[in-house]
Motif scaffolding. Structure first.
Motif, PDB file in Angstrom:
ATOM      1  N   ASP A 121       0.789  -1.141  -0.018  1.00  0.00           N
ATOM      2  CA  ASP A 121       0.104   0.003  -0.035  1.00  0.00           C
ATOM      3  C   ASP A 121       0.729   1.177   0.117  1.00  0.00           C
ATOM      4  OD1 ASP A 121       0.195   1.584   2.488  1.00  0.00           O
ATOM      5  OD2 ASP A 121      -1.511   0.362   3.410  1.00  0.00           O
ATOM      6  N   PRO A 122       0.568   2.458  -0.429  1.00  0.00           N
ATOM      7  CA  PRO A 122       1.287   3.522  -0.411  1.00  0.00           C
ATOM      8  C   PRO A 122       2.004   3.715   0.454  1.00  0.00           C
ATOM      9  CG  PRO A 122      -0.849   3.834  -1.553  1.00  0.00           C
ATOM     10  CD  PRO A 122      -1.048   2.735  -0.939  1.00  0.00           C
ATOM     11  N   ASN A 133       4.912   1.347   0.489  1.00  0.00           N
ATOM     12  CA  ASN A 133       6.045   1.671  -0.440  1.00  0.00           C
ATOM     13  C   ASN A 133       6.779   2.727  -0.431  1.00  0.00           C
ATOM     14  OD1 ASN A 133       4.694  -0.456  -1.842  1.00  0.00           O
ATOM     15  ND2 ASN A 133       3.550   0.874  -3.416  1.00  0.00           N
ATOM     16  N   VAL A 174       8.777  13.579  -0.572  1.00  0.00           N
ATOM     17  CA  VAL A 174       7.766  13.011  -1.253  1.00  0.00           C
ATOM     18  C   VAL A 174       7.205  11.825  -0.694  1.00  0.00           C
ATOM     19  CG1 VAL A 174       7.343  11.772  -3.261  1.00  0.00           C
ATOM     20  CG2 VAL A 174       8.577  13.754  -3.519  1.00  0.00           C
ATOM     21  N   VAL A 202       2.930  10.953   0.409  1.00  0.00           N
ATOM     22  CA  VAL A 202       2.022   9.664   0.304  1.00  0.00           C
ATOM     23  C   VAL A 202       0.778   9.839   1.209  1.00  0.00           C
ATOM     24  CG1 VAL A 202       2.192   7.528   1.237  1.00  0.00           C
ATOM     25  CG2 VAL A 202       3.939   8.486  -0.256  1.00  0.00           C
ATOM     26  N   MET A 232      -1.411  11.459  -0.409  1.00  0.00           N
ATOM     27  CA  MET A 232      -2.091  10.677  -1.404  1.00  0.00           C
ATOM     28  C   MET A 232      -3.250   9.707  -0.819  1.00  0.00           C
ATOM     29  SD  MET A 232      -0.236   8.185  -4.091  1.00  0.00           S
ATOM     30  CE  MET A 232      -1.287   6.703  -4.646  1.00  0.00           C
ATOM     31  N   LEU A 259      -4.524  12.830  -2.282  1.00  0.00           N
ATOM     32  CA  LEU A 259      -4.600  12.208  -3.875  1.00  0.00           C
ATOM     33  C   LEU A 259      -5.743  11.512  -4.127  1.00  0.00           C
ATOM     34  CD1 LEU A 259      -0.940  11.994  -4.915  1.00  0.00           C
ATOM     35  CD2 LEU A 259      -2.399  13.833  -5.212  1.00  0.00           C
ATOM     36  N   HIS A 260      -5.854  10.399  -3.119  1.00  0.00           N
ATOM     37  CA  HIS A 260      -6.847   9.312  -3.530  1.00  0.00           C
ATOM     38  C   HIS A 260      -8.258  10.027  -3.998  1.00  0.00           C
ATOM     39  CE1 HIS A 260      -7.519   5.073  -3.376  1.00  0.00           C
ATOM     40  NE2 HIS A 260      -8.484   5.452  -3.172  1.00  0.00           N
ATOM     41  N   PHE A 280      -4.492  15.681  -8.245  1.00  0.00           N
ATOM     42  CA  PHE A 280      -3.409  16.344  -7.690  1.00  0.00           C
ATOM     43  C   PHE A 280      -3.673  17.893  -7.336  1.00  0.00           C
ATOM     44  CE2 PHE A 280       0.237  13.873  -8.306  1.00  0.00           C
ATOM     45  CZ  PHE A 280      -0.175  12.779  -9.182  1.00  0.00           C
TER      46      PHE A 280
END
Lengths: 631, 395
Positions: A530-531, A534, A573, A578, A581, A585-586, A590
């Motif tokens: 998962d993000p 990662n 980042v 994340v 995100m 982001l999800h 953006f």
């Protein structure tokens, strides 16, 4: 004089630290708001002073901690809270709801003149429309929502919170409807006293009805007439005023005034908190400041006598803390330290070195205090929220900086770590636009030991990489733009960066493994791509590349330093991006404002990495060309 | 070949492609559908990309299995090249072994991890859990399933014979994921079967097969059931939720339908109580838990246990996690995970930690502030491979 100068700087800085940033709320007409603001209540799952409750609510609704008024006065959070609780007709006219989008303003028929802040009274006619629109919007997919749609949802959230607060002490919405536009003149004290008188007969009647005996219908009706509106308070009230009977055992089982009144019917007696609060309410409606102040102190004394002394003390400390704003102080001191250190670097006066180190040390002390106080207020390490972990990462980077500086006293540690600390504090403030970072966390995070171990290690790793990145940046900037980077200094900086990244590798590897064990225990798998996982993996791989490059290509110092400088980008980042995100982001693509901020933040590191790619022969500092791999 | 395999350049190449892969795989998850997307990037040999509606597939990246396998070989080759098969530098050996175990463990876990959902309603007991993904064809009577066939086995069509019940299933049509409609719509195929004098007509619109846990597939099939002597009939079979088809055989009422593949356990669980505790004054859950009773006749166990978020129950080699709880607390879903590879990461972690400690211990004396190049003076440091050299390296 020369000797005294740094001490003078230290003294001035110390005074600056102690002086609060936020002035205490001016008390209108002699009401002791200071004392009232320190009373503990439970809101958002946390016991906090009324002052903080108001501040957090305002931050959520208005995105500011205070309300500027038309007459130039600034209304503080406690005063606003008092109005919302007791004088709803006045609170309804305070411009606290931001409507920035002109499309939305047009939709809701809002006058442009009052933009961008509107009062509840101005919004009330369009409330039904807002609700219907919000329902429609919730049906649509996230990426189909226009900015105006998102603002409408935020607006509705704000309105709901406001109405919940308004109905926390007395049933204000009901009273307003009953009075039909006339300012509410409610005597809560008289109401509660009347309830106390009627209670024995009413409770007996209720019992009779339940057990089928002869019942006094009129007594029951008289009691229910007063109690019925308080059902709203029990149901929606945001502030829970009534402390648990045994605060030491059931820490946060606080109840609302409405619930306490409902319970009085069964227990036959009214919780002592309610008459105290009712007396305060009546004093405010009547405008009798002396009465109000007396009841506040009496209530405080009652709390202290009933086992809530710790909560009172904690609340007072929290008010003091929010006024002090140590993170702003620490940020300012870090900036000062960087300035001193830079001047020292140009002028080489030992005096300046001492001044730089002293301000830096003081900043670190304040920063440390901030972390410790945050820990104390939350009752758990302050790393469960993004805000907290940012502050702690900055703190850890400065801690590593202390290590760096104590080995080589050449301001490298001071400048670089002060920069990281400063940035972390500034970014941290941007990450908490809607609260004080002490909100309740989700269930999975509610596990202290795993959280400490996993997030703690990851935070330390990120801090070390950031500091290494800034040191590498200093290397590149010095080398490309000045002649001051001698091969010895260069090798020294290289060694520092290596140490820090090596340290980061250990922290990150440990943290990630622990995270995997935690995930295995909680979700049934060690690794799930998962993000967030990662992101951690990316940092580890990046570290591995750096270490491999150093191991097998020891001559490539410039490449290595450029890679190290890129660590600032990688960690920012991975860490912030994340998070955006998974929450942003999800849902929004953006388009989030925070993403723009992140990009802006990364411009600097990107420019530096670009500089690092400049061939060595174009650097102003003459560094030895790598000879190791000559062929 | 061996030279290339043992080169640190290959390691860096692997790591660099891992960075690209992880980054791309993370960004791709921003569009949702994460389990499927994760599979495309992280449980694959090659990452394929289909541009638009062209139907073509292009290999764009090596998948995680390729990167992992190459990295694994590379690590082994590097070790063998430097030290042969000797046990010199045990720290590095342990570290490498830990890393390899970690990589292998993940791949093994991908293959063997088995997750299913156990749905419990308050007061009722259950002895099976339902697969989150796989469907099966079930012929059942009142007492339980008589014949079960995994949906995947139906894809070959043809006949499947069940020895015990002496029933034969003849698959005439099979759609692994499709919508069954009552009326004609564009893109739908008409299917019709006869039951004596009546005809059953339906329309099937196929859907792409998904391997996503959240939604699952809904298979549709046209199936003839045969007894040894005669045909019992032909039916349009779909999910149990839409309603099963019924028929009689040897005086038994049987029904046929698709359902989630069931895993039967040798024990049963009864939901006694379930609750969601929230933070006072908020809707944020503080804890979600279920109190259950386990009855295991084979082991003679009969006890109560509490399963909560962050506090799963480990029982007979499986782990039960709190997954969902209905708003009224009447129904609770537990996630049953059977992961035989679960100890591997722990072992890998232990090896890595031990290796790091050993390395630190052996190198503690040799630590220096200066990088090896400076320590060694101007002399060439190591035999560095040329590809990693700086571009401006003086000739």
């Amino acid at each position: 004089m020369k000797k005294a100068a740094p001490w003078l700087v230290l003294l001035i800085s110390l005074v600056a630290v102690i002086v609060p940033v936020r002035r205490p709320d001016p008390s209108p007409a002699g009401f002791n708001l200071r004392e009232f603001g320190r009373l503990p209540v439970l809101m958002d799952g946390r016991v906090q002073p009324i002052d903080s409750a108001g501040r957090n609510a305002l931050l959520k609704i208005r995105r500011t901690a205070v309300v500027p008024l038309d007459d130039g006065r600034t209304m503080g959070s406690t005063e606003w809270m008092l109005e919302a609780l007791i004088k709803p007709h006045v609170a309804d006219e305070r411009p606290i709801f931001p409507v920035h989008h002109s499309d939305l303003r047009r939709d809701l028929n809002l006058t442009e003149g009052a933009a961008p802040y509107y009062s509840f009274k101005q919004l009330a006619p369009g409330l039904e429309k807002i609700r219907t629109r919000a329902e429609e919007i919730s049906e649509t997919a996230m990426h189909d929502r226009r900015p105006a749609d998102r603002q409408l949802l935020t607006l509705l959230e704000g309105i709901i919170l406001y109405q919940r607060i308004k109905n926390s002490l007395q049933p204000n919405t009901f009273l307003q409807l009953q009075n039909g536009g006339v300012p509410v003149d409610y005597d809560m004290a008289a109401g509660v006293a009347g309830h106390a008188r009627r209670l024995p007969a009413g409770a007996a009647a209720l019992k009779a009805r339940e057990h089928g005996g002869r019942l006094d219908q009129s007594a029951l009706i008289a009691m229910m007439e007063f109690l019925q509106p308080y059902e709203t308070v029990a149901r929606v009230g945001a502030l829970l005023f009534v402390p648990p009977a045994n605060p030491a055992a059931a820490g946060d089982a606080w109840a609302s005034v409405g619930t306490a009144l409902r319970d009085s019917v069964h227990s036959g007696e009214i919780h002592p908190t309610v008459p105290h609060l009712a007396a305060m309410s009546t004093a405010v409606s009547r405008g009798t400041a002396a009465e109000f102040n007396r009841h506040v102190s009496e209530y405080k004394a009652w709390l202290a006598a009933n086992g809530l002394q710790p909560q009172l003390r904690k609340s007072a400390a929290e008010v003091w803390y929010t006024r002090l704003q140590p993170s702003i102080k620490a940020a300012a001191l870090y900036l000062l330290a960087v300035v001193f250190a830079c001047v020292f670097w140009l002028a080489r006066a030992p005096l300046l070195y001492r001044a730089a180190v002293m301000t830096w040390g003081l900043a670190f002390a304040v920063h440390t205090a901030d972390v410790v106080i945050l820990w104390f207020f939350q009752g758990r390490p302050p790393i469960a929220t993004l805000y907290g972990s940012t502050i702690v990462a900055g703190w850890a980077a400065v801690l590593f900086g202390v290590g760096v500086e104590s080995v080589r006293r050449n301001v490298v540690g001071v400048v670089t770590s002060a920069l990281v600390g400063l940035l972390a504090l500034v970014i941290g403030r941007h990450l908490m636009p809607t609260g004080d970072g002490m909100e309740a966390v989700r269930t999975t995070l509610n596990s202290s030991s795993w959280l400490m171990a996993h997030v703690g290690a990851m935070t330390l790793g990120a801090a070390a990489i950031l500091l290494a990145g800034v040191i590498a940046a200093a290397y590149i900037v010095m080398g490309v733009l000045t002649r001051r980077l001698s091969p010895t200094v260069a090798a020294e900086l290289d060694g520092l960066v290596y140490r820090l990244i090596g340290l980061a590798a250990i922290f990150n590897a440990t943290g990630t493994m622990l995270g995997g064990f935690w995930a295995d225990r909680v979700w049934g798998r060690f690794w799930g791509w998962d993000p967030k996982e990662n992101a951690a993996l990316l940092i580890i791989i990046w570290t591995a590349i750096y270490l491999l490059l150093r191991r097998f290509q020891p001559g490539a110092e410039r490449t290595r330093m450029t890679l190290a400088a890129s660590g600032m980008i990688v960690s920012c980042v991975s860490w912030l991006g994340v998070n955006m995100m998974s929450v942003g982001l999800h849902s929004y693509g953006f388009m989030r404002e925070e993403f723009g901020w992140l990009m802006l933040l990364l411009v600097g590191p990107m420019v530096i990495v670009g500089l690092g790619l400049v061939p060595l022969r174009n650097w102003r500092s003459q560094l030895a060309q790598p000879t190791s791999c000559a062929r | 070949m061996i030279r290339m395999l043992s080169s640190p350049r290959l390691t860096v190449l692997c790591l660099a492609s891992a960075v690209v892969l992880v980054f791309a795989g993370t960004l791709a998850q921003a569009d949702g559908a994460s389990y499927q997307t994760q599979g495309r990037y992280f449980r694959s040999v090659i990452v394929w990309w289909s541009p638009g509606d062209t139907g073509a597939s292009l290999p764009i990246l090596p998948g995680a299995y390729t990167v992992g396998a190459v990295l694994l070989l590379n690590l082994i080759a590097m070790r063998v090249k430097r030290f042969g098969t000797s046990l010199k530098e045990p720290g590095g050996l342990l570290l490498g072994a830990g890393l390899i175990l970690l990589l292998v463990g993940q791949a093994v876990s991908d293959r063997l991890l088995d997750r299913s959902a156990m749905r419990l309603t308050r007061g009722a007991s259950s002895n099976y859990s339902e697969d989150l993904l796989l469907q099966e064809l079930i012929i059942a009577d009142k007492s339980g399933p008589v014949v079960t066939v995994p949906a995947a086995a139906l894809a070959r069509k043809g006949e499947i014979r069940d020895v015990k019940s002496e029933l034969t299933i003849r698959v005439q049509e099979f759609w692994p994921n499709a919508a069954l409609l009552a009326h004609r719509t564009p893109g739908a195929t008409r299917i019709a079967v006869a039951h004596g004098s009546t005809r059953q007509v339906a329309y099937v619109r196929p859907r792409p097969v998904i391997d996503e846990v959240e939604t699952g597939n809904t298979p549709v099939a046209v199936i003839e059931v045969l007894a040894p002597s005669s045909s019992l009939g032909t039916w349009i079979v779909s999910s149990r939720l839409r309603g099963a088809q019924r028929f009689t055989h040897k005086n038994r009422e049987l029904e046929i339908a698709f359902g989630a593949q069931r895993h039967y356990a040798p024990f049963s669980m009864t939901l006694l109580d379930a609750r969601r505790d929230v933070y006072e004054g908020t809707d944020i859950p503080r804890s979600i838990w279920s109190r259950i009773r386990i009855q295991d006749p084979t082991l003679g166990e009969d006890r109560e246990a509490v399963i909560a978020i962050n506090a799963p129950l480990r029982y007979s080699g499986e782990t039960y996690y709190q997954l969902q709880l209905n708003a009224d607390g009447k129904a609770s879903t537990l996630l049953r995970v059977h992961n035989p590879a679960w100890p591997l990461p722990y072992a890998a972690g232990a090896l890595i930690a031990l290796g790091l400690l050993l390395r630190l211990a052996t190198r503690a004396t040799g630590l220096s502030w200066l990088p090896p190049s400076v320590r060694a003076g101007a002399a060439p440091a190591a035999k560095a491979p040329s590809g990693l050299a700086e571009q401006e390296t003086a000739g």
